[in-house]
Design a protein around this motif. Structure first.
Motif, PDB file in Angstrom:
ATOM      1  N   THR A 180      -0.580   1.552  -8.876  1.00 31.46           N
ATOM      2  CA  THR A 180      -0.060   0.874  -7.544  1.00 31.46           C
ATOM      3  C   THR A 180       0.122   0.208  -7.660  1.00 31.46           C
ATOM      4  O   THR A 180       1.390  -1.109  -7.013  1.00 31.46           O
ATOM      5  CB  THR A 180      -1.054   1.053  -6.510  1.00 31.46           C
ATOM      6  OG1 THR A 180      -2.380   0.220  -6.873  1.00 31.46           O
ATOM      7  CG2 THR A 180      -1.991   2.824  -6.048  1.00 31.46           C
ATOM      8  N   THR A 181       0.401  -1.019  -8.838  1.00 29.51           N
ATOM      9  CA  THR A 181       0.798  -2.639  -8.721  1.00 29.51           C
ATOM     10  C   THR A 181       1.746  -2.717 -10.411  1.00 29.51           C
ATOM     11  O   THR A 181       1.352  -1.120 -11.366  1.00 29.51           O
ATOM     12  CB  THR A 181       0.013  -3.308  -8.998  1.00 29.51           C
ATOM     13  OG1 THR A 181      -0.591  -3.358 -10.209  1.00 29.51           O
ATOM     14  CG2 THR A 181      -0.846  -3.688  -7.755  1.00 29.51           C
ATOM     15  N   MET A 182       2.575  -3.044 -10.955  1.00 28.27           N
ATOM     16  CA  MET A 182       2.724  -3.433 -11.989  1.00 28.27           C
ATOM     17  C   MET A 182       1.619  -3.158 -12.958  1.00 28.27           C
ATOM     18  O   MET A 182       2.162  -3.004 -14.314  1.00 28.27           O
ATOM     19  CB  MET A 182       4.279  -4.427 -12.013  1.00 28.27           C
ATOM     20  CG  MET A 182       5.487  -4.158 -11.547  1.00 28.27           C
ATOM     21  SD  MET A 182       5.889  -2.460 -12.806  1.00 28.27           S
ATOM     22  CE  MET A 182       7.245  -3.104 -14.264  1.00 28.27           C
ATOM     23  N   TRP A 223      12.601  -4.715  -5.216  1.00 28.88           N
ATOM     24  CA  TRP A 223      12.082  -3.687  -3.866  1.00 28.88           C
ATOM     25  C   TRP A 223      10.524  -4.831  -4.358  1.00 28.88           C
ATOM     26  O   TRP A 223       9.615  -4.666  -2.831  1.00 28.88           O
ATOM     27  CB  TRP A 223      12.247  -2.412  -3.797  1.00 28.88           C
ATOM     28  CG  TRP A 223      13.717  -3.035  -3.009  1.00 28.88           C
ATOM     29  CD1 TRP A 223      15.163  -2.611  -2.742  1.00 28.88           C
ATOM     30  CD2 TRP A 223      14.457  -1.310  -3.095  1.00 28.88           C
ATOM     31  NE1 TRP A 223      15.539  -2.678  -2.313  1.00 28.88           N
ATOM     32  CE2 TRP A 223      15.940  -1.194  -2.933  1.00 28.88           C
ATOM     33  CE3 TRP A 223      13.579   0.141  -3.923  1.00 28.88           C
ATOM     34  CZ2 TRP A 223      16.557  -0.642  -3.228  1.00 28.88           C
ATOM     35  CZ3 TRP A 223      14.662   0.973  -3.999  1.00 28.88           C
ATOM     36  CH2 TRP A 223      16.573   0.928  -3.639  1.00 28.88           C
ATOM     37  N   MET A 224      10.136  -3.882  -5.645  1.00 25.31           N
ATOM     38  CA  MET A 224       8.668  -4.232  -5.671  1.00 25.31           C
ATOM     39  C   MET A 224       8.349  -5.748  -5.207  1.00 25.31           C
ATOM     40  O   MET A 224       7.039  -5.530  -5.364  1.00 25.31           O
ATOM     41  CB  MET A 224       7.885  -3.642  -6.885  1.00 25.31           C
ATOM     42  CG  MET A 224       8.109  -4.080  -8.381  1.00 25.31           C
ATOM     43  SD  MET A 224       8.161  -3.841  -9.638  1.00 25.31           S
ATOM     44  CE  MET A 224       8.772  -5.041 -10.727  1.00 25.31           C
ATOM     45  N   PRO A 303       5.079   6.322  -4.915  1.00 29.01           N
ATOM     46  CA  PRO A 303       6.296   5.428  -5.050  1.00 29.01           C
ATOM     47  C   PRO A 303       6.260   4.454  -6.283  1.00 29.01           C
ATOM     48  O   PRO A 303       5.480   4.262  -7.276  1.00 29.01           O
ATOM     49  CB  PRO A 303       6.279   4.815  -4.136  1.00 29.01           C
ATOM     50  CG  PRO A 303       5.244   4.415  -4.061  1.00 29.01           C
ATOM     51  CD  PRO A 303       4.548   6.059  -4.163  1.00 29.01           C
ATOM     52  N   TRP A 304       7.319   3.844  -6.635  1.00 33.78           N
ATOM     53  CA  TRP A 304       7.687   2.642  -7.299  1.00 33.78           C
ATOM     54  C   TRP A 304       6.570   1.316  -7.208  1.00 33.78           C
ATOM     55  O   TRP A 304       6.313   1.864  -5.873  1.00 33.78           O
ATOM     56  CB  TRP A 304       8.527   1.991  -8.184  1.00 33.78           C
ATOM     57  CG  TRP A 304       8.351   1.695  -8.907  1.00 33.78           C
ATOM     58  CD1 TRP A 304       8.614  -0.175  -8.414  1.00 33.78           C
ATOM     59  CD2 TRP A 304       8.827   1.273 -10.243  1.00 33.78           C
ATOM     60  NE1 TRP A 304       8.890  -0.767 -10.467  1.00 33.78           N
ATOM     61  CE2 TRP A 304       9.075   0.528 -11.689  1.00 33.78           C
ATOM     62  CE3 TRP A 304       8.289   3.348 -10.865  1.00 33.78           C
ATOM     63  CZ2 TRP A 304       8.116   0.129 -12.864  1.00 33.78           C
ATOM     64  CZ3 TRP A 304       8.935   2.803 -12.614  1.00 33.78           C
ATOM     65  CH2 TRP A 304       8.743   1.366 -13.148  1.00 33.78           C
ATOM     66  N   ALA A 313       5.758  -4.652  -2.125  1.00 32.43           N
ATOM     67  CA  ALA A 313       5.431  -2.984  -1.837  1.00 32.43           C
ATOM     68  C   ALA A 313       5.889  -1.626  -1.959  1.00 32.43           C
ATOM     69  O   ALA A 313       6.993  -1.937  -3.374  1.00 32.43           O
ATOM     70  CB  ALA A 313       5.107  -2.688   0.002  1.00 32.43           C
ATOM     71  N   PRO A 314       4.985  -0.422  -2.572  1.00 33.48           N
ATOM     72  CA  PRO A 314       6.161   0.317  -3.344  1.00 33.48           C
ATOM     73  C   PRO A 314       7.088   1.120  -2.627  1.00 33.48           C
ATOM     74  O   PRO A 314       6.919   0.666  -1.223  1.00 33.48           O
ATOM     75  CB  PRO A 314       4.774   1.277  -2.917  1.00 33.48           C
ATOM     76  CG  PRO A 314       3.103   1.016  -2.539  1.00 33.48           C
ATOM     77  CD  PRO A 314       4.251  -0.123  -2.002  1.00 33.48           C
TER      78      PRO A 314
END
Length: 439
Positions: A180-182, A223-224, A303-304, A313-314
């Motif tokens: 859920t995070t990079m 976006w992330m 999602p990404w 956010a995703p």
């Protein structure tokens, strides 16, 4: 969306409708789409065809999904106020459409992604009168993708988006949770890179070079980080500290050695995932039926990821196509009425178009909410992700802007370029375009 290479977008052996549609959000649609061009043998004279019946010329790009061409011709034949000639031809759809709109021998009604130059040059007419009464039945993202200068310029006809597909069994074996995070994604990709299977596939270009259907992460990388290529005020959004951190993370992912590179097809095709070449893959909604057919229940989607637990956010892209009306239509009122009849009033055709020949989301929220194919399991999760996380690319984002930004992203992620310097160069090019548009 799709890049589809058969149906985005603005692709795989999968679907041009799909991949090419991407666009919107990815700006890939036009690169691989097809359909447009000369009059294709359609009636281009006067105000009607034989016997005085009015004629509407409708253009589609080449959809690769079997049955789609027959379907749109069937819809057209049911319209009673005019004869609708559907043009469906392979080729460079964007170029042919541009030429047709300028010449006056182009379409009356056509699909595209609304863009600033098309709108500001007066090539299309606003459609607020037909969209306004049902505006609340579209997501704000869909409305944003079709709006500029306070007006709505098209009716969304297909929605697409992307997901990070993952193999449940492989993640379980490696003790990895869906990221859920990079940082979690980088760690997961490394942990899953084993036994001849790479951790992640985001395209043979590491997600940042648009040529040949790449560049899948040019928008998600921003976006992330809680920003976008252009802000709501139409200023450069990719030079924030968070955006620079996001680029550093994407470069770290590319340098981790865990990415699949050199796959037979690119990110828009699920083959790398279904053939077990990678444990995770960024791909589109259009690929889900093929993945399900091959892997059964052994996959999930997210999602990404966000940049971190506290930043961004995703997200996923808003792909798909929008129906628009040419300002040079033989009868603008009639062309507008046909657009309303087909893409707003005819919900049966809209569901058929999106879900009977491929796998897409009907843009009307009420229709998507009751569409049987979107009610259960991973399909329902896909609809939830789309509704919560889809982001639209600004209609102000021009090809020159995209090219400059993609050059910077490629230099940073694939060539180790200086983040500040490369983004500053892109900023100059984008600001020059913004100045042109405001002149």
């Amino acid at each position: 969306m799709s890049a589809e290479k058969s149906r985005l977008p603005h692709v795989p052996a999968h679907t041009r409708r799909t991949f090419l549609s991407l666009a919107g959000a990815l700006g890939l649609g036009g690169a691989l789409a097809a359909c447009g061009g000369d009059s294709g043998g359609l009636d281009t004279g006067g105000g009607g065809s034989a016997g005085g019946t009015p004629t509407i010329r409708q253009w589609y790009h080449l959809y690769g999904e079997e049955g789609t061409e027959q379907a749109v011709k069937r819809y057209a034949a049911a319209y009673e106020r005019a004869t609708v000639d559907v043009q469906w031809t392979p080729g460079d759809y964007d170029s042919k459409l541009s030429s047709g709109l300028l010449s006056g021998n182009g379409p009356d009604v056509f699909e595209a992604q609304p863009k600033v130059d098309m709108i500001r040059s007066g090539q299309v007419v606003p459609l607020d009168d037909i969209v306004g009464p049902v505006r609340d039945d579209y997501t704000e993202t869909d409305i944003a993708s079709s709006s500029l200068d306070g007006q709505i310029w098209g009716v969304k006809i297909v929605d697409d988006c992307g997901f990070l597909y993952y193999r449940k069994s492989l993640l379980a074996a490696a003790g990895v949770q869906p990221p859920t995070t990079m940082d979690a994604l980088i760690d997961a990709s490394r942990a899953l890179d084993r036994d001849g299977v790479k951790g992640l596939f985001i395209g043979n270009d590491a997600g940042v070079t648009p040529a040949f259907g790449g560049g899948a992460l040019l928008n998600p990388v921003l976006w992330m980080a809680g920003t976008a290529n252009l802000t709501a005020e139409n200023t450069v959004g990719f030079t924030t500290p968070e955006a620079k951190d996001a680029f550093a993370k994407l470069r770290a992912l590319a340098e981790s050695g865990s990415l699949l590179l050199g796959a037979p097809t690119d990110w828009w095709d699920p083959s790398a995932f279904t053939q077990g070449l990678a444990a995770m893959q960024w791909c589109g909604l259009w690929a889900m039926p093929k993945i399900q057919e091959t892997l059964g229940d052994d996959f999930g989607i997210v999602p990404w990821p966000a940049l971190s637990d506290t930043v961004g956010a995703p997200s996923t892209f808003l792909g798909g196509w929008t129906s628009m009306v040419s300002a040079k239509a033989q009868d603008v009122e009639l062309a507008t009425d046909y657009t309303k009849w087909l893409w707003i009033d005819n919900t049966e055709a809209q569901e058929d178009f999106n879900l009977s020949y491929g796998f897409h989301i009907p843009p009307r929220k009420s229709l998507a909410a009751r569409a049987q194919k979107l009610q259960e399991g991973v399909a329902a999760e896909a609809l939830r992700i789309f509704n919560e996380s889809a982001v639209a690319e600004s209609p102000m984002w021009t090809p020159k802007m995209k090219s400059a930004f993609a050059d910077a992203a490629t230099a940073i992620v694939r060539e180790g370029g200086d983040i500040d310097a490369e983004l500053a160069t892109a900023q100059q090019a984008v600001e020059a375009e913004l100045a042109r548009l405001s002149a």
